[in-house]
Write a protein that holds these residues in place. Structure first.
Motif, PDB file in Angstrom:
ATOM      1  N   SER A  93      -1.642  -3.360   2.548  1.00 10.49           N
ATOM      2  CA  SER A  93      -1.127  -2.037   2.916  1.00 10.49           C
ATOM      3  C   SER A  93       0.161  -1.662   2.201  1.00 10.49           C
ATOM      4  N   LYS A 152      -1.898  -0.219  -2.585  1.00 10.72           N
ATOM      5  CA  LYS A 152      -2.544  -0.639  -3.843  1.00 10.72           C
ATOM      6  C   LYS A 152      -3.744   0.253  -4.159  1.00 10.72           C
ATOM      7  N   SER A 153      -4.622   0.339  -3.140  1.00  9.29           N
ATOM      8  CA  SER A 153      -5.832   1.126  -3.380  1.00  9.29           C
ATOM      9  C   SER A 153      -5.471   2.576  -3.687  1.00  9.29           C
ATOM     10  N   THR A 154      -4.477   3.079  -2.969  1.00  3.75           N
ATOM     11  CA  THR A 154      -4.016   4.450  -3.208  1.00  3.75           C
ATOM     12  C   THR A 154      -3.572   4.615  -4.657  1.00  3.75           C
ATOM     13  N   MET A 160      -6.590   2.857   3.544  1.00  4.33           N
ATOM     14  CA  MET A 160      -6.313   2.884   4.971  1.00  4.33           C
ATOM     15  C   MET A 160      -5.880   4.298   5.359  1.00  4.33           C
ATOM     16  N   GLU A 189      -4.090   7.216   7.425  1.00  7.82           N
ATOM     17  CA  GLU A 189      -2.728   7.182   7.934  1.00  7.82           C
ATOM     18  C   GLU A 189      -2.645   6.934   9.435  1.00  7.82           C
ATOM     19  N   ASP A 200       7.925   3.166  -3.786  1.00 11.43           N
ATOM     20  CA  ASP A 200       8.983   3.791  -2.965  1.00 11.43           C
ATOM     21  C   ASP A 200      10.361   3.544  -3.548  1.00 11.43           C
TER      22      ASP A 200
HETATM   23  P1  GDP Z   1      -3.610  -1.285   0.278  1.00 13.43           P
HETATM   24  O1  GDP Z   1      -4.004  -2.055   1.478  1.00 13.43           O
HETATM   25  O2  GDP Z   1      -2.468  -1.970  -0.446  1.00 13.43           O
HETATM   26  O3  GDP Z   1      -4.728  -0.980  -0.614  1.00 13.43           O
HETATM   27  O4  GDP Z   1      -2.968   0.101   0.794  1.00 13.43           O
HETATM   28  P2  GDP Z   1      -3.676   1.519   0.946  1.00 13.43           P
HETATM   29  O5  GDP Z   1      -3.832   2.104  -0.380  1.00 13.43           O
HETATM   30  O6  GDP Z   1      -4.893   1.330   1.781  1.00 13.43           O
HETATM   31  O7  GDP Z   1      -2.552   2.287   1.711  1.00 13.43           O
HETATM   32  C1  GDP Z   1      -2.013   1.837   2.913  1.00 13.43           C
HETATM   33  C2  GDP Z   1      -1.154   2.920   3.562  1.00 13.43           C
HETATM   34  O8  GDP Z   1       0.007   3.190   2.792  1.00 13.43           O
HETATM   35  C3  GDP Z   1      -1.905   4.227   3.674  1.00 13.43           C
HETATM   36  O9  GDP Z   1      -1.674   4.782   4.947  1.00 13.43           O
HETATM   37  C4  GDP Z   1      -1.309   5.093   2.586  1.00 13.43           C
HETATM   38  O10 GDP Z   1      -1.294   6.457   2.917  1.00 13.43           O
HETATM   39  C5  GDP Z   1       0.093   4.570   2.479  1.00 13.43           C
HETATM   40  N1  GDP Z   1       0.636   4.744   1.161  1.00 13.43           N
HETATM   41  C6  GDP Z   1      -0.042   4.785   0.011  1.00 13.43           C
HETATM   42  N2  GDP Z   1       0.812   4.902  -1.040  1.00 13.43           N
HETATM   43  C7  GDP Z   1       2.068   4.930  -0.517  1.00 13.43           C
HETATM   44  C8  GDP Z   1       3.362   5.039  -1.081  1.00 13.43           C
HETATM   45  O11 GDP Z   1       3.566   5.159  -2.292  1.00 13.43           O
HETATM   46  N3  GDP Z   1       4.417   5.028  -0.216  1.00 13.43           N
HETATM   47  C9  GDP Z   1       4.244   4.895   1.091  1.00 13.43           C
HETATM   48  N4  GDP Z   1       5.328   4.822   1.876  1.00 13.43           N
HETATM   49  N5  GDP Z   1       3.046   4.816   1.694  1.00 13.43           N
HETATM   50  C10 GDP Z   1       1.946   4.823   0.868  1.00 13.43           C
END
Ligand code: GDP
Ligand code: MG
Length: 745
Positions: free
Chosen positions: A62, A65-67, A80, A82, A196
């Motif tokens: 979280s 990464k995927s984002t 994930m 929000e 961030d």
């Molecule tokens: P992963 O588990 O690393 O793949 O994370 P996700 O891409 O599933 O994102 C996890 C959460 O972090 C989601 O609710 C996103 O909206 C949020 N998120 C994604 N990118 C960012 C970012 O650059 N900054 C912050 N603070 N939150 C983010």
């Protein structure tokens, strides 16, 4: 799509919907997807040859990464939501880049970029099971040209938060499994994307912190042999980028991602650029040296092999990584230190083995010092080298090493003891014999017990010294108490044997004395027969009894002589600690042997020639001399015939008398059987082996005491009688003639 963790059939016709989110390369059951080739041909990557690229992402759960991947590459990896904070990515997904991010033609993204999205790595969802995270991270690292390390700005400098611990393990295993061959090792780019980023800390500072962390991690790695001096930059290049907060600065986020995207194009190594300064916006990240050089249509197989190797590698099982490394290094250190040990110890081992082979075990000089030094040095060297590895493994391996060297040292120790034992027994026996011989030479009476005692003390102290010489302080086997007591026991056995030998020598000496005494005294008895004065039944003259009591006298002198011999034997034997049983056996043997001596002496005296001579002398004495012992001068008037007959008859009585050794009073044999007695309980077969059987004493002999005492057989008696008579006749005729001759003269 996977259904309940199982992959779809390979034969199924792929559809657009099916690959909407890419393909799950590895599912949550750690299974590799065999339909990966279908996806690669669906995306038309298969025919691309080397013209494709592989990117993975690595980082905590979280962290967006995927984002990030979806923004960068237009992929549709699960994100994930929000409001529903649950882990979405399971296993490893792959999707082809859908974007171009082209600002100008020169900044166009590379073709056929395959992106892998790896499950989050803090294991929150999977509880304590970091196994899969290690494996998937390792898989990403081993296959990808570029590994995006996704990290919050506030995680920078925090070892745990930044998952540096995981990086360390993954680096270590990667090195162990895939990078052993230095020549063919591919480089990868670790692309740190700091999320961030507030902007207060410049990227350059964050970068320095990360570089320091990485160097620290690398220097703490357990590196495989030969790679101890390798540096992290031998395997990785580094790039750094920072992104603004996606929620707080959405526009800037998008534009910065856009900018970042342009870097995913072919690049060229600028020779002035070092591994850590790869962060110029203008640099393309895909250097040809990162490429694994697997043609696209072979990638599935390759990736599967890498995965199999990771999954089948037991070394990756969670807590054992450090231990495996420790085992490996400890074994190696063990081998190294054993070389030094061998150098010192092997020559002794060969020498000892050679001695044993030749049947001449040798007490090896300098062995103890060599053993002590070798053991101490070997263990010390191991401790110095190996103690910094995993404690449990180190202690176990140290134990193994110790038991290995102790096993060998123990053999040497035992060998030395047995050599000392053997040579000690031999020199003890030699020393005692030599001292006895020297004592005999001097003629002085030596004290056997004193000699034995002295030499035993010498032998024991020599053994103790030799054994103590090979004692290795602290070695559990280094104790010779039992061996020493065995040695002592053997010395006692040897001294027992030597004492028995000494007893035999004593017995021989005493027997010799008996022989000479009996030879003399019995000889005198028989010689006395030659002077026939006193004659049979005549009153005794002087102290000696008459002829008729010859056997009584012989028996009594025999008994007396042997008694004296027994006294001597006993006294001497006692002086060298012979047991009373041993003395009894010696005495018993002495009596038997003495009887043999007497029997032989009598036989000698009674040999036909000797006997006839005695009879003739006896007769002549009686015939030629008168009662007063005056020689007769025969005159014709003398009653020659009467005197002759009387003398002859008197002498003839000797023959039956001499025929049997018996008491003149009871006409029974002397009590030889009682006198010799039964063999003592202590007598061994060896003690009886050399003995001549005695009639009436030894039942097996089948001879009675009477037969034993029979000196002349009837036939012999007859013969001797006849011959004696002839001789006597001759003497008579001669006397007759001389009487007549004397008259004519
Ligand atoms: P992963 O588990 O690393 O793949 O994370 P996700 O891409 O599933 O994102 C996890 C959460 O972090 C989601 O609710 C996103 O909206 C949020 N998120 C994604 N990118 C960012 C970012 O650059 N900054 C912050 N603070 N939150 C983010
Ligand atoms: Mg994700």
């Amino acid at each position: 799509m996977s259904v309940n963790g199982h992959f779809a059939n390979m034969g199924e016709k792929p559809t657009k919907e099916q690959y909407e989110h890419g393909i799950q390369v590895i599912n949550e059951n750690q299974e590799f997807n065999p339909t990966l080739p279908n996806y690669l041909s669906f995306e038309k990557v298969s025919p691309a040859g080397f013209n494709y690229h592989l990117i993975s992402v690595f980082g905590s759960q979280s962290t967006g990464k995927s984002t990030l991947l979806n923004y960068l590459f237009g992929t549709e990896f699960g994100v994930m939501s929000e409001d529903d904070r649950r882990q979405t990515t399971k296993g490893i997904w792959m999707s082809k880049n859908k974007k171009s991010h082209a600002i100008t033609d020169s900044k166009k993204m590379a073709e056929n970029i395959l992106v892998m999205d790896v499950e989050g790595t803090d294991g929150r969802e999977r509880g304590e099971d970091q196994d899969f995270e290690r494996k998937s991270a390792l898989f990403a690292l081993a296959t990808s040209e570029v590994l995006i390390v996704n990290i919050w700005e506030h995680q920078v400098g925090l070892y745990q938060g930044a998952n540096m611990g995981l990086l360390k393990v993954v680096f270590e295993v990667n090195l162990e499994l895939f990078l052993k061959d230095k020549k063919s090792n591919p480089r990868s780019l670790l692309f740190f994307v700091i999320r961030d980023h507030l902007g207060t800390t410049p990227l350059a500072n964050l970068r320095n912190t990360l570089v320091q962390d990485l160097s620290r991690i690398w220097s703490g790695l357990n590196k495989p042999p030969g790679l101890e001096k390798s540096k992290i930059e031998d395997y990785f290049d580094f790039a750094f980028a920072a992104l603004p907060h996606k929620i707080l600065q959405p526009d800037r986020f998008v534009s910065e991602v856009e900018k970042l995207g342009t870097r995913f194009r072919e690049g060229f190594r600028d020779p002035r650029r070092d591994a850590f300064k790869n962060d110029q916006d203008s640099d393309g990240v895909f250097l040809s040296e990162y490429h694994r050089r697997i043609p696209a249509d072979g990638f599935s197989i390759y990736a599967q092999q890498v995965w199999d190797q990771i999954v089948n590698n037991k070394d990756l099982d969670l807590p054992t990584q450090q231990e495996l490394m420790a085992q490996f290094r400890c074994d190696e250190i063990s081998r190294e230190v054993l070389e030094g040990f061998d150098e010192t110890i092997t020559p002794f081992e060969s020498k000892q083995a050679e001695g044993i082979r030749l049947g001449q075990p040798e007490v090896l000089g300098g062995l103890g010092a060599a053993m002590r030094t070798a053991r101490m040095k070997t263990i010390k060297a191991f401790e110095t080298e190996a103690s910094r590895y995993h404690k449990g493994v180190y202690i176990r391996k140290k134990g193994e090493l110790e038991s290995k060297i102790d096993g060998r040292l123990k053999v040497l120790f035992q060998g030395q003891l047995s050599a000392a034992h053997k040579s000690g027994v031999t020199s003890f026996s030699d020393a005692v014999s030599a001292a006895v011989k020297a004592g005999q030479k001097k003629g002085a009476s030596y004290d056997f017990a004193v000699i034995v005692d002295r030499e035993k003390k010498n032998a024991l102290s020599k053994y103790d010294k030799e054994a103590r010489g090979v004692v290795v302080e602290g070695a559990p086997w280094s104790n010779y108490k039992q061996e020493m007591s065995l040695f002592h026991k053997d010395l006692n056995e040897v001294s027992g044997r030597l004492r028995r030998e000494e007893m035999r020598r004593l017995a021989t000496r005493v027997e010799r004395w008996v022989r000479s005494r009996l030879g003399e005294s019995v000889g005198l008895e028989f010689n006395a027969l030659g002077s026939g004065r006193g004659g049979s039944g005549a009153p005794e003259t002087g102290e000696r009894g008459g002829e008729s009591e010859i056997w009584d006298r012989i028996w009594s002198v025999f008994i007396k002589t042997v008694q004296e011999a027994e006294r001597r034997f006993t006294e001497r034997a006692k002086s060298f600690d012979a047991s009373s049983g041993e003395v009894d056996v010696g005495l018993w043997r002495l009596r038997r042997k003495s009887w043999g001596v007497l029997r032989a002496k009598i036989e000698e005296e009674m040999m036909e020639g000797n006997l006839l001579l005695k009879l003739r002398e006896n007769f002549e004495d009686k015939f030629r001399y008168d009662e007063a012992g005056v020689p007769r001068i025969w005159r014709p008037t003398d009653d020659i015939e009467g005197i002759y007959t009387k003398a002859r008859e008197s002498t003839l009585t000797l023959i039956p008398l001499l025929s049997r050794f018996q008491s003149s009073h009871t006409s029974t044999p002397p009590p030889l059987d009682d006198w010799i007695g039964n063999p003592p309980a202590e007598a061994t077969p060896a003690d009886e082996e050399d003995l001549t059987p005695i009639g009436g004493v030894d039942e097996e002999e089948g001879k009675s005491l009477e037969e034993e005492m029979l000196i002349l057989s009837d036939a012999k008696r007859q013969d001797v009688t006849t011959r004696f008579k002839k001789t006597a006749d001759g003497v008579y005729v001669e006397a007759k003639r001389s009487a007549i001759g004397g008259m004519t003269q």
